[in-house]
Scaffold this motif. Structure first.
Motif, short mmCIF file in Angstrom:
data_model
loop_
_atom_site.label_atom_id
_atom_site.label_comp_id
_atom_site.label_asym_id
_atom_site.label_seq_id
_atom_site.Cartn_x
_atom_site.Cartn_y
_atom_site.Cartn_z
N UNK A 1 1.04 -1.09 0.03
CA UNK A 1 -0.09 0.02 0.10
C UNK A 1 0.81 1.20 0.03
N UNK A 2 1.10 1.91 -1.26
CA UNK A 2 2.01 3.16 -1.14
C UNK A 2 0.97 4.29 -1.35
N UNK A 3 1.24 4.94 -0.12
CA UNK A 3 0.66 6.18 -0.02
C UNK A 3 0.89 7.35 -1.08
N UNK A 4 2.15 7.62 -0.87
CA UNK A 4 2.62 8.89 -1.82
C UNK A 4 2.08 8.69 -3.22
N UNK A 5 2.08 7.61 -3.79
CA UNK A 5 1.85 7.44 -5.21
C UNK A 5 0.41 6.66 -5.15
N UNK A 6 -0.33 6.82 -4.22
CA UNK A 6 -1.90 6.49 -4.34
C UNK A 6 -2.19 4.93 -4.96
N UNK A 7 -1.42 4.27 -4.63
CA UNK A 7 -1.50 2.75 -5.36
C UNK A 7 -1.40 1.59 -4.44
N UNK A 8 -2.03 0.63 -4.93
CA UNK A 8 -1.99 -0.63 -4.22
C UNK A 8 -1.67 -1.80 -5.03
N UNK A 9 -0.56 -2.42 -4.83
CA UNK A 9 -0.04 -3.49 -5.67
C UNK A 9 -0.31 -4.89 -5.06
N UNK A 10 -0.75 -5.83 -5.69
CA UNK A 10 -0.80 -7.15 -5.26
C UNK A 10 0.38 -8.12 -6.02
N UNK B 1 -3.74 -1.04 -8.47
CA UNK B 1 -5.09 -0.17 -8.64
C UNK B 1 -4.46 1.33 -8.00
N UNK B 2 -5.10 2.32 -8.60
CA UNK B 2 -4.63 3.66 -8.14
C UNK B 2 -5.55 4.51 -7.49
N UNK B 3 -6.71 3.85 -6.41
CA UNK B 3 -7.30 4.38 -5.65
C UNK B 3 -7.15 3.75 -4.34
N UNK C 1 -7.50 5.20 -1.40
CA UNK C 1 -8.73 5.56 -0.22
C UNK C 1 -9.73 4.67 -0.31
N UNK C 2 -10.19 4.51 -1.62
CA UNK C 2 -11.22 3.40 -1.82
C UNK C 2 -11.12 2.03 -1.29
N UNK C 3 -9.87 1.56 -1.68
CA UNK C 3 -9.38 0.27 -1.08
C UNK C 3 -9.42 0.29 0.50
N UNK C 4 -8.87 1.39 1.14
CA UNK C 4 -8.70 1.16 2.66
C UNK C 4 -10.31 1.35 3.25
N UNK C 5 -10.94 1.91 2.30
CA UNK C 5 -12.58 1.94 2.73
C UNK C 5 -13.56 0.82 2.55
N UNK C 6 -12.66 -0.46 2.20
CA UNK C 6 -13.42 -1.51 1.87
C UNK C 6 -14.13 -1.55 0.58
N UNK C 7 -13.81 -0.73 -0.44
CA UNK C 7 -14.73 -0.25 -1.51
C UNK C 7 -14.52 -1.25 -2.72
N UNK C 8 -14.89 -0.69 -4.07
CA UNK C 8 -14.85 -1.49 -5.06
C UNK C 8 -13.48 -1.75 -5.56
N UNK C 9 -12.63 -0.88 -5.30
CA UNK C 9 -11.21 -1.48 -5.64
C UNK C 9 -10.64 -2.58 -5.05
N UNK C 10 -10.83 -2.77 -3.52
CA UNK C 10 -10.54 -3.75 -2.83
C UNK C 10 -11.15 -4.97 -3.53
N UNK D 1 -9.80 -8.54 -4.92
CA UNK D 1 -10.02 -9.88 -4.47
C UNK D 1 -10.68 -10.71 -5.63
N UNK D 2 -11.43 -10.10 -6.33
CA UNK D 2 -12.10 -11.02 -7.44
C UNK D 2 -11.01 -11.39 -8.41
N UNK D 3 -9.80 -10.56 -8.68
CA UNK D 3 -8.85 -10.98 -9.70
C UNK D 3 -7.96 -12.18 -8.97
N UNK D 4 -7.82 -12.12 -7.50
CA UNK D 4 -7.12 -13.22 -7.01
C UNK D 4 -7.82 -14.54 -7.25
N UNK D 5 -9.00 -14.40 -7.21
CA UNK D 5 -9.86 -15.44 -7.44
C UNK D 5 -9.78 -16.14 -8.74
#
Length: 364
Positions: free
Chosen positions: A311-320, A327-329, A331-340, A344-348
Motif C-alpha cells: 500500500x503506497x500512500x505517496x503514489x496512491x497505489x495498491x499492488x498485489x 490499482x490507483x485509488x 483511499x477506496x481500497x482502505x474504505x473496503x470499496x470496489x477497488x478492494x 479480491x476478485x482478480x485473485x479468485x
C-alpha cells in the motif's frame, strides 16, 4: 481422459448419491445424510450443465449426419446447417463452463472466518496501519452483507492495534477472503516523521476458516484455563472482575484469550471457538501443503510470512505482488470499496485459471 468421460464419472457419482439418499436406513445416520446432501448440491450444477452439453453434442452430430446424407432435401439441409453452426458455436463456451464446474471445491469456502491482524515491523506505525487494515476488512464485510464481531484487541502505545481478532460471518466468507493471508506492507510518511521521509512498515493478516463442532474434538483434560482481569478499552466492568479467559491447549501449546465480554462464561465459549479454529486451520494447512507439494499456486500459499501486497500512500497505489495487479485509488481500497473487491476478485480468477491449467495437464 477426454472431457465427456470425465463428466460421465461425475454424473455416475451423482446418480449413486441419489440412490443412497433413497435408502430407508439413511435417516439413522444424520452425519452421512448431511454429507451426501451437501455433495449432491455441489454436483447439481455440473450434472445439469453436462445434460445440456450432451444434448448439444447430439444436435451437432445429428445435424452433421443430415448434411452428409445425399438424400436430405434443400430445406432440411438448410435447417441442419443452421443447427450445426449453432451447436458448433455454443459448444466451446459450454466446455469452458463445465471445466470450471469440474474444479475441486474447497469445502471450507462456505465457512465463516476468524480474521487476525497483527502489527509487524515498524513499531507504532505498524500498529496504526494494523488498525486501518482491520477497519478495511470490517468495512468490506459490510458491503458484502456479512456480520462482524470484534473478539480481541490489544492496542499500541500511540494507538493503533498491536493485535486484533474478529469474526466475520456470512455467505462464502472464507471463499472470498482466503487469499488475503500474508504480509501487507505499507509505505508512507508517518505522523511522527518530522523530515517527510517515507517509512516502510508491515502487518500480518491471517484468514482462518471457522471450525464447526464436528471438525475438532477437544478434550477437557488437554486444556488449562486461566482467568484474569480485563485490560484496555471495553466497558465499565474492565479491571473490576476476573472475566477475561485464557485457554492453553497443552498438546500443541496453542494459547487463545478473550476479554471483550463482561461474562466469564461467554469469554470462555469464544476462546474455545477460537482454539478450535486455530487447531482446524493448522490441520488444514498441513493437508493443503501435502496436496500442493508438487504444484505452486499462482496466488501463493497464503503463508503469513509471504509479502503479498504493498500500500503506497505517496503514489496512491495498491499492488498485489502475486498477480502483479495495481490499482490507483488507495483511499477506496482502505474504505473496503470496489477497488478492494477488484483485487479480491482478480485473485479468485487467477486461482481458477491456475487450477484449470492443472486440470488440463491431468486430462492430457
Amino acid at each position: 481422459m477426454d472431457l465427456r468421460t470425465q463428466l460421465a464419472k461425475f454424473a455416475a457419482r451423482h446418480a449413486a448419491i441419489q440412490q443412497e439418499l433413497m435408502s430407508p436406513d439413511i435417516g439413522n445416520n444424520p452425519t452421512k445424510l448431511v454429507a451426501l446432501n451437501r455433495e449432491a448440491a455441489e454436483l447439481n450444477p455440473l450434472v445439469e450443465a453436462f445434460a445440456e452439453y450432451d444434448k448439444m453434442l447430439r444436435a451437432r452430430d445429428d445435424s452433421r449426419a443430415m448434411l452428409d446424407d445425399p438424400s436430405t432435401d434443400a430445406d432440411m439441409r438448410e435447417m441442419a446447417q443452421e443447427e450445426h453452426d449453432a451447436a458448433r458455436e455454443a459448444i466451446p463456451a459450454m466446455e469452458d463452463r463445465l471445466k470450471v464446474l469440474m474444479l475441486p471445491k474447497d469445502k471450507d469456502d462456505a465457512r465463516n472466518i476468524i480474521l487476525e491482524v497483527r502489527a509487524g515491523t515498524g513499531g507504532d506505525e505498524a500498529a496504526l496501519f494494523a488498525a486501518e487494515v482491520m477497519k478495511m476488512y470490517l468495512l468490506y464485510a459490510t458491503t458484502q452483507g456479512w456480520k462482524t464481531e470484534m473478539q480481541e484487541s490489544a492496542h499500541g502505545d500511540k494507538g493503533g492495534l498491536r493485535e486484533g481478532i474478529a469474526r466475520i460471518a456470512g455467505n462464502n466468507v472464507y471463499g472470498k477472503l482466503k487469499f488475503e493471508s500474508g504480509v501487507h506492507r505499507v509505505q508512507r510518511v508517518p505522523l511522527t516523521e518530522t523530515q517527510g521521509r517515507v517509512h516502510t512498515s508491515a502487518v500480518t493478516v491471517a484468514i482462518l476458516p471457522e471450525a464447526e463442532d464436528i471438525d475438532i474434538k477437544i478434550e477437557e483434560k488437554d486444556l488449562r484455563i486461566d482467568v484474569f482481569r480485563s485490560s484496555g478499552p471495553g466497558g465499565q466492568s474492565v479491571n473490576t472482575t476476573d472475566s477475561a479467559v485464557r485457554v492453553t491447549h497443552i498438546p500443541t501449546g496453542v494459547v487463545v484469550s478473550c476479554q471483550d465480554e463482561k461474562s466469564q462464561l461467554k469469554n470462555k465459549a469464544k476462546a474455545l471457538k477460537q482454539l478450535a479454529t486455530r487447531l482446524y486451520a493448522a490441520q488444514k494447512e498441513k493437508q493443503d501443503s501435502e496436496r500442493a507439494a508438487s504444484r505452486k499456486s499462482m496466488v501463493g500459499s497464503g503463508d503469513r510470512s509471504e509479502k503479498i501486497r504493498t500500500y503506497n500512500f505517496p503514489q496512491n497505489r495498491v499492488t498485489d505482488h502475486r498477480i502483479e495487479l495495481t490499482v490507483h485509488n488507495l483511499p477506496d481500497v482502505m474504505a473496503g470499496g470496489k477497488n478492494l473487491n477488484e483485487i479480491i476478485n482478480a485473485l479468485q480468477r487467477a486461482d481458477e485459471a491456475d487450477r484449470l491449467a492443472n486440470l488440463a495437464e491431468d486430462m492430457a
